[in-house]
Design an enzyme around this catalytic site. Structure first.
Site, PDB file in Angstrom:
ATOM      1  N   ASN A  34      -5.126   0.204   0.432  1.00  0.00           N
ATOM      2  CA  ASN A  34      -3.730   0.394   0.029  1.00  0.00           C
ATOM      3  C   ASN A  34      -3.564   0.518  -1.477  1.00  0.00           C
ATOM      4  OD1 ASN A  34      -1.893   0.722   2.150  1.00  0.00           O
ATOM      5  ND2 ASN A  34      -1.986  -1.439   2.688  1.00  0.00           N
ATOM      6  N   ASP A  80       7.081  -6.238   9.560  1.00  0.00           N
ATOM      7  CA  ASP A  80       6.565  -6.123  10.927  1.00  0.00           C
ATOM      8  C   ASP A  80       5.686  -7.326  11.289  1.00  0.00           C
ATOM      9  OD1 ASP A  80       7.767  -3.642  11.707  1.00  0.00           O
ATOM     10  OD2 ASP A  80       6.349  -2.586  10.425  1.00  0.00           O
ATOM     11  N   ASP A  94       4.456  -4.060   3.969  1.00  0.00           N
ATOM     12  CA  ASP A  94       5.864  -4.055   3.555  1.00  0.00           C
ATOM     13  C   ASP A  94       6.583  -5.353   3.869  1.00  0.00           C
ATOM     14  OD1 ASP A  94       5.670  -1.417   2.605  1.00  0.00           O
ATOM     15  OD2 ASP A  94       5.966  -0.625   4.625  1.00  0.00           O
ATOM     16  N   GLY A  95       6.008  -6.172   4.736  1.00  0.00           N
ATOM     17  CA  GLY A  95       6.589  -7.480   5.014  1.00  0.00           C
ATOM     18  C   GLY A  95       7.719  -7.483   6.017  1.00  0.00           C
ATOM     19  N   CYS A 148       2.192  -8.697   4.863  1.00  0.00           N
ATOM     20  CA  CYS A 148       1.366  -7.586   5.336  1.00  0.00           C
ATOM     21  C   CYS A 148       1.475  -6.493   4.276  1.00  0.00           C
ATOM     22  CB  CYS A 148       1.795  -7.128   6.723  1.00  0.00           C
ATOM     23  SG  CYS A 148       3.582  -6.915   6.953  1.00  0.00           S
TER      24      CYS A 148
END
Length: 564
Positions: free
Chosen positions: A322, A414, A411-412, A409
């Site tokens: 990422n 899901d 984007d925070g 995670c």
């Protein structure tokens, strides 16, 4: 004179326009004049098409597809429909978002094709939010039963609850955050107008040592400005749960002093707001002595067992990759007071693939060979066990070791709410009550911006199926696994969870429409639609678990073997 006064008091013609006039009902198109609508209609509901199937009747309204056979029926809200398919010439298959599949047979292929087009057109994403049935339902309910009239069941669903149980202030008070100390916690109003992060709630708990200016810089370093926010506190030992998104490290390895300071401040704030059975003064004295002796190195000297645990839901390789897109992971040398663990949880694309395999398997015939092998190959149970294993790690760190835990995670919105809400559910018996479960969902899923519209496919002009994923349904499955192992620890029953999943997609209520709190407030969903909590509450006795015994289980930790 009297006539003039009477004329002056008459309301303008605009006052006579009713809400329901904005949602007119369409005329019925029927294949046979002798057919009758085979079910009672909701307020605002109108059957648009009515016809024959082999050994039954099929009806399509602005809310549902209903298939009535001679001895049974299938009731499918349109928002629950994932896709429709014609197969085997005469059969119409309806694939649903809750893993169910409905099938009906027609007398000829022409009728099958006609109904395929009708249902496909009706389940296509609308161009306006108000096209969802939740708006028509609320408008017709209110007009049908004005204030002061005898309340009908539909109208009771549309009443606003003046004593709505979820309140940020109530939760802060319940968890006994110390807001008076200058070395513990404070409430920040930085995002009150959603100016910092549009997908976050208005109010947040942060360490007192961190200023709003520092928080702004932290937000600029976290993906989508989703900065670390404290969401739960263990009243026994003072440890907290924190959530955020990934740091934007990038290929160049950027660092942010304010972000590092915030993650240092969280364990110290926990120590300054200890729980009910901690020897608080001894801990504070020990921290103070070590800090003064070692300077900034005092953060490292908190000890291995008191370092904050950072749970990165991704694999290390995915987190590192990422960086190419501007994201990344916390570098251990920059966060010496943190222990970072990577959990290798599947992303939404893998979960969607697993879910489709599970649905296909469940819709197959009962005599299918190697059914259990197919279940294993779908990997649904594996993914569920991985989620629960990660939540268990967070629970053990807080409950056994008294360490604060931060979860993120990419984007925070899901995997992060899945782990946070599972851990809170296991740690706090309040969330296992009907009221507390509502509060948990409102805070961790709705307020913190889980993208219900995108993930459920119930938004505006949402044609990208790659954004769809049963993230919330997967979490509900985890809750059911907990319920199955601890049947006396939950105030609600299995029927409650099933109904919650159905109405996550049904669009009968406005609770799960839109992606963020900001969008819901802009659309005034609390005024224009009914809330699902008007149905799923303590007054509805059929959702109560008769085995519930709140004094037996305080913390629950499930057995995770798939082969049990």
């Amino acid at each position: 004179m009297h006539d003039k006064m009477a004329y002056a008091e008459e309301p303008s013609s605009l006052d006579y326009i009713q809400r329901s006039e904005l949602y007119p009902k369409k005329s019925l198109v029927t294949e046979d004049a002798t057919l009758h609508v085979p079910f009672p209609l909701l307020c605002g509901e109108a059957v648009e098409f009515l016809g024959h199937i082999d050994e039954g009747v099929i009806a399509l309204s602005n809310f549902r597809l209903l298939i009535r056979f001679n001895e049974s029926f299938i009731n499918i809200p349109l928002g629950l429909v994932e896709s429709v398919e014609c197969r085997d010439i005469f059969y119409l298959y309806v694939y649903c978002k809750d893993a169910t599949v409905a099938r009906c047979a027609f007398n000829n292929n022409d009728s099958c094709q006609v109904w395929f087009r009708r249902v496909s057109d009706r389940v296509a994403p609308p161009s306006e939010l108000k096209s969802y049935f939740a708006f028509a339902f609320h408008a017709w309910c209110v007009d049908r039963c004005p204030a002061g009239s005898e309340l009908e069941p539909c109208y009771q669903l549309c009443q606003q609850d003046e004593n709505f149980p979820f309140s940020f202030g109530k939760e802060v008070e319940r968890m006994k955050f110390n807001l008076k100390s200058k070395t513990a916690w404070r409430i920040t109003y930085l995002n009150e107008s959603f100016g910092v992060c549009q997908s976050y709630p208005k109010y947040h708990i942060v360490p007192s040592d961190i200023t709003d200016d520092q928080l702004k810089k932290v937000a600029s370093f976290r993906a989508l400005a989703r900065f670390p926010s404290v969401v739960w506190r263990d009243q026994r030992n003072g440890a907290v749960l924190v959530r955020c998104s990934q740091p934007e490290v990038g290929w160049l390895g950027w660092r942010n002093p304010e972000d590092e300071a915030l993650l240092r401040a969280i364990p110290l704030a926990c120590a300054n707001n200890p729980g009910t059975y901690q020897h608080s003064q001894a801990i504070l004295d020990d921290l103070s002595e070590k800090g003064s002796r070692n300077g900034e190195a005092g953060d490292e000297s908190l000890g291995e067992d008191k370092r904050m645990l950072v749970i990165d839901c991704r694999s290390y390789s995915a987190a590192f990759a990422n960086r190419a897109k501007g994201g990344g992971l916390e570098c251990p040398e920059y966060y010496p007071n943190c222990e970072i663990q990577f959990m290798n949880l599947a992303n939404i694309h893998s979960i969607r693939k697993s879910f489709i395999a599970l649905r296909t398997l469940c819709s197959s015939g009962p005599d299918q060979v190697n059914w259990l092998s197919g279940l294993e190959n779908s990997k649904w149970l594996l993914h569920t066990a991985s989620l629960m294993k990660t939540a268990n790690l967070a629970v053990s760190s807080i409950d056994k070791e008294g360490r604060p835990v931060l979860v993120h995670c990419s984007d925070g919105w899901d995997r992060t709410p899945q782990i946070i809400s599972l851990a809170a559910l296991q740690l706090d018996p309040y969330y296992r009550t009907i009221e507390g479960f509502l509060v948990l969902i409102e805070r961790e899923w709705l307020d913190f911006g889980h993208k219900f519209a995108d993930r459920c496919g119930n938004g505006i002009n949402i044609d990208d199926t790659n954004e769809r994923c049963p993230v919330f349904l997967q979490w509900i499955d985890c809750v059911f696994q907990l319920y199955s192992q601890f049947p006396t620890a939950f105030q609600f029953n299995e029927a409650y969870l099933v109904k919650l999943v159905q109405h996550t997609y049904s669009c009968l209520f406005g609770t799960f429409l839109c992606n963020t709190t900001q969008e819901r407030q802009k659309e005034e969903l609390d005024k224009r639609t009914a809330s699902v909590w008007s149905l799923l509450n303590l007054r509805n006795k059929r959702f109560l678990n008769l085995l519930y015994c709140p004094t037996i289980e305080q913390q629950v930790k499930p057995y995770l073997s798939v082969y049990r």
